[in-house]
Design a protein around this motif. Structure first.
Motif, PDB file in Angstrom:
ATOM      1  N   ALA A  29       0.830  -1.193   0.000  1.00  0.00           N
ATOM      2  CA  ALA A  29       0.000   0.000   0.000  1.00  0.00           C
ATOM      3  C   ALA A  29       0.869   1.250   0.000  1.00  0.00           C
ATOM      4  CB  ALA A  29      -0.916  -0.006   1.219  1.00  0.00           C
ATOM      5  N   ALA A  30       0.403   2.264  -0.734  1.00  0.00           N
ATOM      6  CA  ALA A  30       1.134   3.523  -0.755  1.00  0.00           C
ATOM      7  C   ALA A  30       1.177   4.114   0.635  1.00  0.00           C
ATOM      8  CB  ALA A  30       0.461   4.495  -1.730  1.00  0.00           C
ATOM      9  N   CYS A  35      15.549  12.345  -7.562  1.00  0.00           N
ATOM     10  CA  CYS A  35      14.914  13.677  -7.561  1.00  0.00           C
ATOM     11  C   CYS A  35      14.471  14.106  -8.962  1.00  0.00           C
ATOM     12  CB  CYS A  35      15.846  14.737  -6.967  1.00  0.00           C
ATOM     13  SG  CYS A  35      16.560  14.317  -5.369  1.00  0.00           S
ATOM     14  N   ASP A  36      14.220  13.153  -9.831  1.00  0.00           N
ATOM     15  CA  ASP A  36      13.926  13.446 -11.241  1.00  0.00           C
ATOM     16  C   ASP A  36      12.672  12.683 -11.664  1.00  0.00           C
ATOM     17  OD1 ASP A  36      13.809  13.713 -13.974  1.00  0.00           O
ATOM     18  OD2 ASP A  36      15.862  13.088 -14.350  1.00  0.00           O
ATOM     19  N   PRO A  37      11.542  13.376 -11.860  1.00  0.00           N
ATOM     20  CA  PRO A  37      10.309  12.678 -12.242  1.00  0.00           C
ATOM     21  C   PRO A  37      10.432  11.852 -13.514  1.00  0.00           C
ATOM     22  CG  PRO A  37       9.830  14.926 -11.563  1.00  0.00           C
ATOM     23  CD  PRO A  37      11.326  14.820 -11.647  1.00  0.00           C
ATOM     24  N   ALA A  38      11.192  12.332 -14.495  1.00  0.00           N
ATOM     25  CA  ALA A  38      11.349  11.567 -15.736  1.00  0.00           C
ATOM     26  C   ALA A  38      12.064  10.249 -15.469  1.00  0.00           C
ATOM     27  CB  ALA A  38      12.112  12.390 -16.769  1.00  0.00           C
ATOM     28  N   THR A  61       9.165  16.440  -5.413  1.00  0.00           N
ATOM     29  CA  THR A  61       8.544  15.635  -6.471  1.00  0.00           C
ATOM     30  C   THR A  61       7.614  14.570  -5.914  1.00  0.00           C
ATOM     31  OG1 THR A  61      10.447  14.120  -6.483  1.00  0.00           O
ATOM     32  CG2 THR A  61      10.513  15.975  -8.015  1.00  0.00           C
ATOM     33  N   CYS A  62       7.267  14.658  -4.631  1.00  0.00           N
ATOM     34  CA  CYS A  62       6.492  13.585  -3.991  1.00  0.00           C
ATOM     35  C   CYS A  62       5.148  13.370  -4.673  1.00  0.00           C
ATOM     36  CB  CYS A  62       6.303  13.897  -2.511  1.00  0.00           C
ATOM     37  SG  CYS A  62       5.483  12.574  -1.594  1.00  0.00           S
ATOM     38  N   LEU A  63       4.351  14.420  -4.779  1.00  0.00           N
ATOM     39  CA  LEU A  63       3.026  14.270  -5.377  1.00  0.00           C
ATOM     40  C   LEU A  63       3.123  13.793  -6.820  1.00  0.00           C
ATOM     41  CD1 LEU A  63      -0.025  14.552  -5.396  1.00  0.00           C
ATOM     42  CD2 LEU A  63       0.254  17.006  -5.791  1.00  0.00           C
ATOM     43  N   GLU A  64       4.039  14.365  -7.582  1.00  0.00           N
ATOM     44  CA  GLU A  64       4.192  13.959  -8.975  1.00  0.00           C
ATOM     45  C   GLU A  64       4.557  12.488  -9.078  1.00  0.00           C
ATOM     46  OE1 GLU A  64       6.365  15.580 -13.065  1.00  0.00           O
ATOM     47  OE2 GLU A  64       6.796  16.520 -11.135  1.00  0.00           O
ATOM     48  N   SER A  65       5.435  12.021  -8.192  1.00  0.00           N
ATOM     49  CA  SER A  65       5.846  10.617  -8.234  1.00  0.00           C
ATOM     50  C   SER A  65       4.698   9.688  -7.844  1.00  0.00           C
ATOM     51  CB  SER A  65       7.067  10.378  -7.341  1.00  0.00           C
ATOM     52  OG  SER A  65       6.748  10.509  -5.973  1.00  0.00           O
ATOM     53  N   LEU A  66       3.861  10.105  -6.903  1.00  0.00           N
ATOM     54  CA  LEU A  66       2.698   9.298  -6.544  1.00  0.00           C
ATOM     55  C   LEU A  66       1.770   9.141  -7.740  1.00  0.00           C
ATOM     56  CD1 LEU A  66       1.904  10.755  -3.003  1.00  0.00           C
ATOM     57  CD2 LEU A  66       2.762   8.455  -3.489  1.00  0.00           C
ATOM     58  N   LYS A  67       1.559  10.219  -8.467  1.00  0.00           N
ATOM     59  CA  LYS A  67       0.702  10.161  -9.656  1.00  0.00           C
ATOM     60  C   LYS A  67       1.284   9.247 -10.727  1.00  0.00           C
ATOM     61  CE  LYS A  67      -1.280  14.802  -9.107  1.00  0.00           C
ATOM     62  NZ  LYS A  67      -1.338  16.185  -9.663  1.00  0.00           N
ATOM     63  N   LEU A  68       2.610   9.161 -10.766  1.00  0.00           N
ATOM     64  CA  LEU A  68       3.273   8.296 -11.739  1.00  0.00           C
ATOM     65  C   LEU A  68       3.199   6.824 -11.348  1.00  0.00           C
ATOM     66  CD1 LEU A  68       6.469  10.436 -12.425  1.00  0.00           C
ATOM     67  CD2 LEU A  68       4.669   9.900 -14.084  1.00  0.00           C
ATOM     68  N   PHE A 114      -4.178  11.664  -2.680  1.00  0.00           N
ATOM     69  CA  PHE A 114      -3.752  12.277  -3.942  1.00  0.00           C
ATOM     70  C   PHE A 114      -4.641  11.909  -5.117  1.00  0.00           C
ATOM     71  CE2 PHE A 114      -1.590   8.221  -4.298  1.00  0.00           C
ATOM     72  CZ  PHE A 114      -1.536   7.958  -5.651  1.00  0.00           C
ATOM     73  N   ARG A 115      -5.312  10.768  -5.068  1.00  0.00           N
ATOM     74  CA  ARG A 115      -6.210  10.389  -6.167  1.00  0.00           C
ATOM     75  C   ARG A 115      -7.609  10.988  -5.997  1.00  0.00           C
ATOM     76  NH1 ARG A 115      -3.835   5.133  -5.449  1.00  0.00           N
ATOM     77  NH2 ARG A 115      -2.480   4.554  -7.203  1.00  0.00           N
ATOM     78  N   ASP A 116      -8.154  10.879  -4.779  1.00  0.00           N
ATOM     79  CA  ASP A 116      -9.549  11.227  -4.554  1.00  0.00           C
ATOM     80  C   ASP A 116      -9.778  12.700  -4.228  1.00  0.00           C
ATOM     81  OD1 ASP A 116     -10.144   8.550  -4.965  1.00  0.00           O
ATOM     82  OD2 ASP A 116      -9.973   8.062  -2.830  1.00  0.00           O
ATOM     83  N   ASP A 117      -8.747  13.380  -3.763  1.00  0.00           N
ATOM     84  CA  ASP A 117      -8.898  14.786  -3.386  1.00  0.00           C
ATOM     85  C   ASP A 117      -7.692  15.565  -3.914  1.00  0.00           C
ATOM     86  OD1 ASP A 117      -9.448  17.229  -2.251  1.00  0.00           O
ATOM     87  OD2 ASP A 117      -9.730  16.475  -0.203  1.00  0.00           O
ATOM     88  N   PRO A 118      -7.635  15.768  -5.224  1.00  0.00           N
ATOM     89  CA  PRO A 118      -6.454  16.403  -5.818  1.00  0.00           C
ATOM     90  C   PRO A 118      -6.207  17.822  -5.311  1.00  0.00           C
ATOM     91  CG  PRO A 118      -8.221  16.176  -7.436  1.00  0.00           C
ATOM     92  CD  PRO A 118      -8.620  15.373  -6.248  1.00  0.00           C
ATOM     93  N   GLU A 119      -7.242  18.538  -4.946  1.00  0.00           N
ATOM     94  CA  GLU A 119      -7.047  19.902  -4.446  1.00  0.00           C
ATOM     95  C   GLU A 119      -6.352  19.885  -3.092  1.00  0.00           C
ATOM     96  OE1 GLU A 119      -6.763  23.868  -4.075  1.00  0.00           O
ATOM     97  OE2 GLU A 119      -7.234  22.687  -5.862  1.00  0.00           O
ATOM     98  N   ARG A 120      -6.761  18.981  -2.216  1.00  0.00           N
ATOM     99  CA  ARG A 120      -6.078  18.855  -0.921  1.00  0.00           C
ATOM    100  C   ARG A 120      -4.637  18.382  -1.124  1.00  0.00           C
ATOM    101  NH1 ARG A 120      -4.898  20.685   3.963  1.00  0.00           N
ATOM    102  NH2 ARG A 120      -4.400  19.033   5.461  1.00  0.00           N
TER     103      ARG A 120
END
Length: 317
Positions: A8-9, A177-180, A203-210, A234-240
């Protein structure tokens, strides 16, 4: 075979080592620190790592800390810890067996200890293949540890390692430290048991989305509950999630300042009875810096209280 890691994340704090003023490990404080992390909703514990002052610990101290982490967790969250340390190959290998025998969910190998800095990628792959053959059914992790030198694993090579190891490679603490690069690693390891935990907060949020499985870095010693919330929402409440990430970016400089001493002092403000003693070279905070740290602590509390008052006041030790 040792038990599998919960995939689990979530947040895996890099567990600090509390010391008494005389420099010896403060095990009562360590137990309270571990309970604090768990109460904050972390997904697992990365004990005996660089933030634990890994290279300043004796072999027996590393095992004592790992044993205590497993005992305190008591199955509530998985525990991983570094192995493959020593002055000879025989000592390094024995440290893996010794750590696994304590009930680790994975023994994490600092990649920079597998081969010398000048060695190429094929030499690293060969060393990993040999380690797999030498360690029977022990479940392993990989840590792109910055010391004694910082070695990053290219995506294609990591994919080869993960496919070779099968279920035996379950944990990666990624420090690129590199999303790519993270995206490339996730693609290369698709379909394997390896889960990537990003050490970089920006890059935490970006990496979770990846597709990263979570976060494992120094900031988890300051606000693990808020980081755990990011991993959940991060999936269900993107604004938060965006709001949390922006807050983390804003305060990150405070996390980096005079770490790990600052983290021990911050946690003391949270009610965890830690001394500021460090074995690694780290300057004391002066009066003005302590005022700033307490203001930082108050700001974190206020941010959490403004949206989630249940995060506060229930985990003091």
């Amino acid at each position: 075979m040792i038990s599998p890691i919960n995939h689990a994340a979530g947040v895996w704090p890099v567990v600090l080592t509390p010391f008494r003023p005389d420099g010896k490990i403060d095990f009562p404080a360590y137990r309270k620190l571990l309970e604090y992390y768990i109460a904050e909703g972390v997904a697992g514990l990365f004990a005996v790592c660089l933030s634990s002052e890994l290279y300043q610990l004796t072999p027996s101290e590393r095992l004592e800390l790992a044993r205590e982490a497993v005992a305190v967790s008591s199955g509530r969250v998985p525990v991983v810890a570094c192995g493959y340390l020593g002055n000879t190959e025989a000592e390094k290998l024995q440290s893996v067996f010794d750590m696994a025998a304590l009930g680790m969910d994975a023994v994490v190998i600092p990649v920079c200890l597998l081969v010398p800095q000048e060695a190429g990628d094929e030499a690293l792959f060969a060393a990993f293949e040999t380690l797999l053959a030498q360690t029977a059914e022990i479940r392993l992790g990989i840590y792109e540890c910055p010391l004694p030198y910082h070695r990053l694993i290219p995506p294609q090579l990591l994919g080869r390692m993960a496919h070779l190891a099968g279920e035996r490679l379950a944990f990666l603490k990624d420090t690129c430290c590199d999303p790519a690069a993270i995206a490339g690693k996730l693609r290369a390891c698709a379909g394997t048991s390896l889960r990537l935990y990003n050490a970089n907060l920006t890059t935490c949020l970006e990496s979770l989305k990846l597709g990263a499985a979570g976060y494992s870095g120094t900031s988890a010693n300051f606000y693990p509950g808020l980081l755990a919330e990011l991993c959940r929402c991060f999936r269900d409440d993107p604004e938060r999630a965006r709001e949390l990430q922006q807050f983390f970016n804003l305060v990150q400089r405070h996390v980096e300042f005079k770490y790990p001493r600052s983290a021990k002092l911050f946690l003391r403000e949270c009610g965890v009875p830690l001394s500021s003693f460090c074995r690694v070279a780290c300057e004391e905070l002066d009066r003005d810096q302590m005022v700033q740290l307490r203001t930082f602590h108050a700001g974190v509390q206020a941010f959490a209280r403004s949206n989630h008052p249940q995060l506060l006041g229930e985990t003091a030790i």
